[in-house]
Design a protein around this motif. Structure first.
Motif, PDB file in Angstrom:
ATOM      1  N   ARG A 102       2.034   1.802  -3.472  1.00  0.00           N
ATOM      2  CA  ARG A 102       0.939   2.266  -4.330  1.00  0.00           C
ATOM      3  C   ARG A 102       0.701   3.763  -4.150  1.00  0.00           C
ATOM      4  O   ARG A 102       0.578   4.512  -5.136  1.00  0.00           O
ATOM      5  CB  ARG A 102      -0.334   1.494  -3.999  1.00  0.00           C
ATOM      6  CG  ARG A 102      -1.490   1.764  -4.952  1.00  0.00           C
ATOM      7  CD  ARG A 102      -2.766   1.091  -4.468  1.00  0.00           C
ATOM      8  NE  ARG A 102      -3.307   1.772  -3.298  1.00  0.00           N
ATOM      9  CZ  ARG A 102      -4.132   2.819  -3.346  1.00  0.00           C
ATOM     10  NH1 ARG A 102      -4.499   3.316  -4.522  1.00  0.00           N
ATOM     11  NH2 ARG A 102      -4.588   3.370  -2.240  1.00  0.00           N
ATOM     12  N   ASP A 121      -8.841   5.244  -2.259  1.00  0.00           N
ATOM     13  CA  ASP A 121      -9.744   4.158  -2.665  1.00  0.00           C
ATOM     14  C   ASP A 121      -9.144   2.774  -2.465  1.00  0.00           C
ATOM     15  O   ASP A 121      -9.849   1.762  -2.516  1.00  0.00           O
ATOM     16  CB  ASP A 121     -10.197   4.339  -4.110  1.00  0.00           C
ATOM     17  CG  ASP A 121      -9.078   4.159  -5.128  1.00  0.00           C
ATOM     18  OD1 ASP A 121      -7.981   3.696  -4.764  1.00  0.00           O
ATOM     19  OD2 ASP A 121      -9.307   4.497  -6.311  1.00  0.00           O
ATOM     20  N   GLY A 122      -7.829   2.667  -2.246  1.00  0.00           N
ATOM     21  CA  GLY A 122      -7.192   1.401  -1.923  1.00  0.00           C
ATOM     22  C   GLY A 122      -7.058   0.432  -3.080  1.00  0.00           C
ATOM     23  O   GLY A 122      -6.650  -0.714  -2.872  1.00  0.00           O
ATOM     24  N   LYS A 123      -7.381   0.834  -4.303  1.00  0.00           N
ATOM     25  CA  LYS A 123      -7.331  -0.103  -5.426  1.00  0.00           C
ATOM     26  C   LYS A 123      -6.688   0.460  -6.682  1.00  0.00           C
ATOM     27  O   LYS A 123      -6.185  -0.294  -7.515  1.00  0.00           O
ATOM     28  CB  LYS A 123      -8.738  -0.593  -5.748  1.00  0.00           C
ATOM     29  CG  LYS A 123      -9.701   0.518  -6.152  1.00  0.00           C
ATOM     30  CD  LYS A 123     -11.102  -0.045  -6.424  1.00  0.00           C
ATOM     31  CE  LYS A 123     -12.059   1.078  -6.862  1.00  0.00           C
ATOM     32  NZ  LYS A 123     -13.415   0.565  -7.139  1.00  0.00           N
ATOM     33  N   THR A 124      -6.709   1.792  -6.859  1.00  0.00           N
ATOM     34  CA  THR A 124      -6.151   2.381  -8.071  1.00  0.00           C
ATOM     35  C   THR A 124      -4.643   2.225  -8.091  1.00  0.00           C
ATOM     36  O   THR A 124      -3.956   2.562  -7.122  1.00  0.00           O
ATOM     37  CB  THR A 124      -6.518   3.870  -8.167  1.00  0.00           C
ATOM     38  OG1 THR A 124      -7.938   4.000  -8.158  1.00  0.00           O
ATOM     39  CG2 THR A 124      -5.964   4.490  -9.439  1.00  0.00           C
ATOM     40  N   THR A 125      -4.106   1.720  -9.198  1.00  0.00           N
ATOM     41  CA  THR A 125      -2.661   1.552  -9.333  1.00  0.00           C
ATOM     42  C   THR A 125      -2.027   2.861  -9.794  1.00  0.00           C
ATOM     43  O   THR A 125      -2.728   3.762 -10.304  1.00  0.00           O
ATOM     44  CB  THR A 125      -2.343   0.455 -10.348  1.00  0.00           C
ATOM     45  OG1 THR A 125      -2.768   0.880 -11.657  1.00  0.00           O
ATOM     46  CG2 THR A 125      -3.047  -0.850  -9.991  1.00  0.00           C
ATOM     47  N   GLU A 177       0.826  -1.210   0.000  1.00  0.00           N
ATOM     48  CA  GLU A 177       0.000   0.000   0.000  1.00  0.00           C
ATOM     49  C   GLU A 177       0.858   1.257   0.000  1.00  0.00           C
ATOM     50  O   GLU A 177       0.542   2.251  -0.676  1.00  0.00           O
ATOM     51  CB  GLU A 177      -0.946  -0.015   1.203  1.00  0.00           C
ATOM     52  CG  GLU A 177      -1.854   1.203   1.318  1.00  0.00           C
ATOM     53  CD  GLU A 177      -2.865   1.317   0.173  1.00  0.00           C
ATOM     54  OE1 GLU A 177      -3.572   2.346   0.108  1.00  0.00           O
ATOM     55  OE2 GLU A 177      -2.957   0.382  -0.656  1.00  0.00           O
ATOM     56  N   GLN A 202      -2.854   3.537 -13.446  1.00  0.00           N
ATOM     57  CA  GLN A 202      -4.226   3.990 -13.618  1.00  0.00           C
ATOM     58  C   GLN A 202      -4.384   5.441 -13.162  1.00  0.00           C
ATOM     59  O   GLN A 202      -5.122   6.223 -13.780  1.00  0.00           O
ATOM     60  CB  GLN A 202      -5.175   3.084 -12.841  1.00  0.00           C
ATOM     61  CG  GLN A 202      -5.254   1.666 -13.381  1.00  0.00           C
ATOM     62  CD  GLN A 202      -6.021   0.735 -12.469  1.00  0.00           C
ATOM     63  OE1 GLN A 202      -6.163   1.002 -11.270  1.00  0.00           O
ATOM     64  NE2 GLN A 202      -6.522  -0.379 -13.020  1.00  0.00           N
TER      65      GLN A 202
END
Length: 476
Positions: free
Chosen positions: A366, A388-392, A363, A395
């Motif tokens: 990221r 959001d914890g998911k966008t790379t 994390e 991205q």
């Protein structure tokens, strides 16, 4: 067997029991009188050399109790230790199997081990005769060291509950400088290099210690090979999971493959009385650590989700509560998080710690990657993408550039609306050459400059880009 040989020979026994026995014999060898009454009071039982015969129960199932320290023969040793004679046990097992009234034999063992002398022969007898009639070992107290050596030779091995001690697979030998010391001095005259290399009347030399170590190592290897043969696994598996000298308690012994499940003597007697043939085939040890590794769980000694299995041809258990000898369906069995946490708590805790540390590091990388693509005017977008914890990072770069393009397009539209009316065309060459670039051209070129600078890892404001675009187009 002489008492001095008992005192100094290799043992397969729990250390504290060996120390107690050796202390009693050391007293005897020094010529001091052994206080039999005091020993009886400390042990809370009378001393006796009598060994119980097997008892025939329901439907011809015989039960042979084996209690206390194992000695080669019945003598003062068995009287003091309250144990059993390997020699007599061999005769009793042979008699039980030859008895036409007996359909199967249960060895009810509660022993910390004993002398290695006679133990391999006892184990070999049980191993051989278990092919003629079913033999099962059950311990309701301790099944350690030499006791496990011969106990594991049965077709199946069980413990009665979660506090039974099993294992202690190892060998110990004690060198006492002078257990017979009386204040005098002894002189030994020997022939042969190794005749008294580990004498009890002289300090132990390095060479003498190595000589004794070689003996212990050899007996240990014989012990390990015997357990591997009894349990149907490789010697390497025995060394890795069973034979490091540890005592395994209850479920730990099941998980290590030392025993096949949990059942009392009475429960096994009932099962054998119902169908003795279900124990006619030798059980194969199932080591939970190996099963967990295969399932991707990490290879710790876990809980009860990896039951022991029966060897080919072994009948199913008639006691589903206590016995665990059926291979689970690999398709139907799914290791859930709840099952892992419940049945493998130490493994679950370790995995959770490792995964959390790995997740935190991932994390951080990221978030840092997203921040590297930040551009002026898009701070709110960057904060949203980080949270959001998911966008790379890749991205995020695409979204930021897209937002910047939209922003620039809006600025171009605004500039176009604010622009003055165009002047009428003139035929003057000087006026034609001095004509300024249009807002659309400046906006388009400014977008190109911003994109090129961003791709090169540099930041430039739109105002700077527009100024550069105007200069370039005006000079063109």
């Amino acid at each position: 067997m002489k008492l001095i040989e008992i005192l100094t020979s290799p043992w397969a026994i729990q250390p504290e029991k060996l120390s107690e026995i050796q202390g009693i014999y050391a007293t005897h060898l020094r010529g001091e009188k052994i206080d039999i009454e005091a020993i009886e009071a400390r042990l809370n039982r009378p001393l006796s050399s009598e060994q119980q015969d097997y008892e025939i129960r329901d439907n011809g199932v015989a039960v042979l109790s084996v209690d206390g320290v194992i000695a080669p023969k019945a003598n003062l040793f068995t009287r003091v230790s309250g144990g059993a004679s390997a020699q007599l046990l061999i005769k009793q097992v042979e008699s039980a199997i030859a008895d036409p009234r007996v359909s199967g034999l249960v060895l009810a063992v509660d022993s910390p081990g004993g002398s290695v002398l006679g133990t391999p022969e006892l184990a070999a007898t049980i191993r051989e005769l278990s092919a003629e009639k079913p033999i099962v070992t059950v311990s309701e107290g301790t099944l350690a060291s030499a006791a496990y050596w011969f106990g594991s030779a049965a077709n199946a091995v069980y413990i009665s509950g979660p506090t039974v001690n099993v294992g202690s697979i190892g060998v110990v030998m004690t060198h006492d400088y002078s257990p017979r010391a009386t204040g005098g001095q002894a002189t030994e005259i020997t022939a042969g290099r190794y005749k008294r290399i580990a004498s009890s009347v002289a300090p132990l030399t390095a060479e003498g210690k190595q000589y004794l170590q070689d003996q212990v190592d050899h007996i240990y290897s014989v012990f390990v090979d015997a357990v591997a043969d009894h349990r149907g696994v490789a010697a390497e598996d025995v060394v890795q999971h069973m034979a490091d000298g540890r005592v395994f308690i209850g479920q730990q012994a099941v998980d290590a493959g030392l025993v096949d499940g949990i059942a009392t003597v009475d429960a096994i007697v009932q099962q054998m009385a119902a169908d003795a043939n279900q124990f006619s085939a030798r059980r194969v040890a199932q080591i939970a650590a190996k099963s967990n590794t295969a399932a991707g769980a990490g290879g710790a000694l876990g809980g009860s989700t990896s039951p022991t299995v029966a060897s080919a041809g072994a009948a199913k258990s008639h006691d589903p509560i206590h016995e665990e000898n059926e291979m689970p369906d690999p398709v139907a069995t799914v290791l859930t998080r709840e099952a892992l946490e419940r049945d493998h708590a130490p493994l679950y805790a370790q995995l959770r710690t490792d995964f959390m540390a790995e997740g935190a590091a991932s994390e951080r990388q990221r978030i840092l990657g997203i921040e590297a693509h930040s551009m002026p005017g898009h701070e709110a977008l960057i904060s949203t993408l980080k949270a959001d914890g998911k966008t790379t990072p890749d991205q995020a770069a695409a979204q930021v550039l897209g937002a910047e393009k939209t922003k620039l397009a809006a600025m171009a539209t605004n500039l176009k609306g604010d622009a003055p009316d165009p002047v009428k065309p003139t035929d003057d060459p000087q006026a034609t050459s001095a004509k300024k670039p249009t807002h659309e051209a400046i906006a388009a070129r400014a977008q190109e400059i911003v994109t090129a600078e961003s791709n090169a890892g540099r930041r430039i404001s739109y105002a700077q880009a527009a100024a550069r675009a105007n200069n370039e187009l005006s000079a063109a």
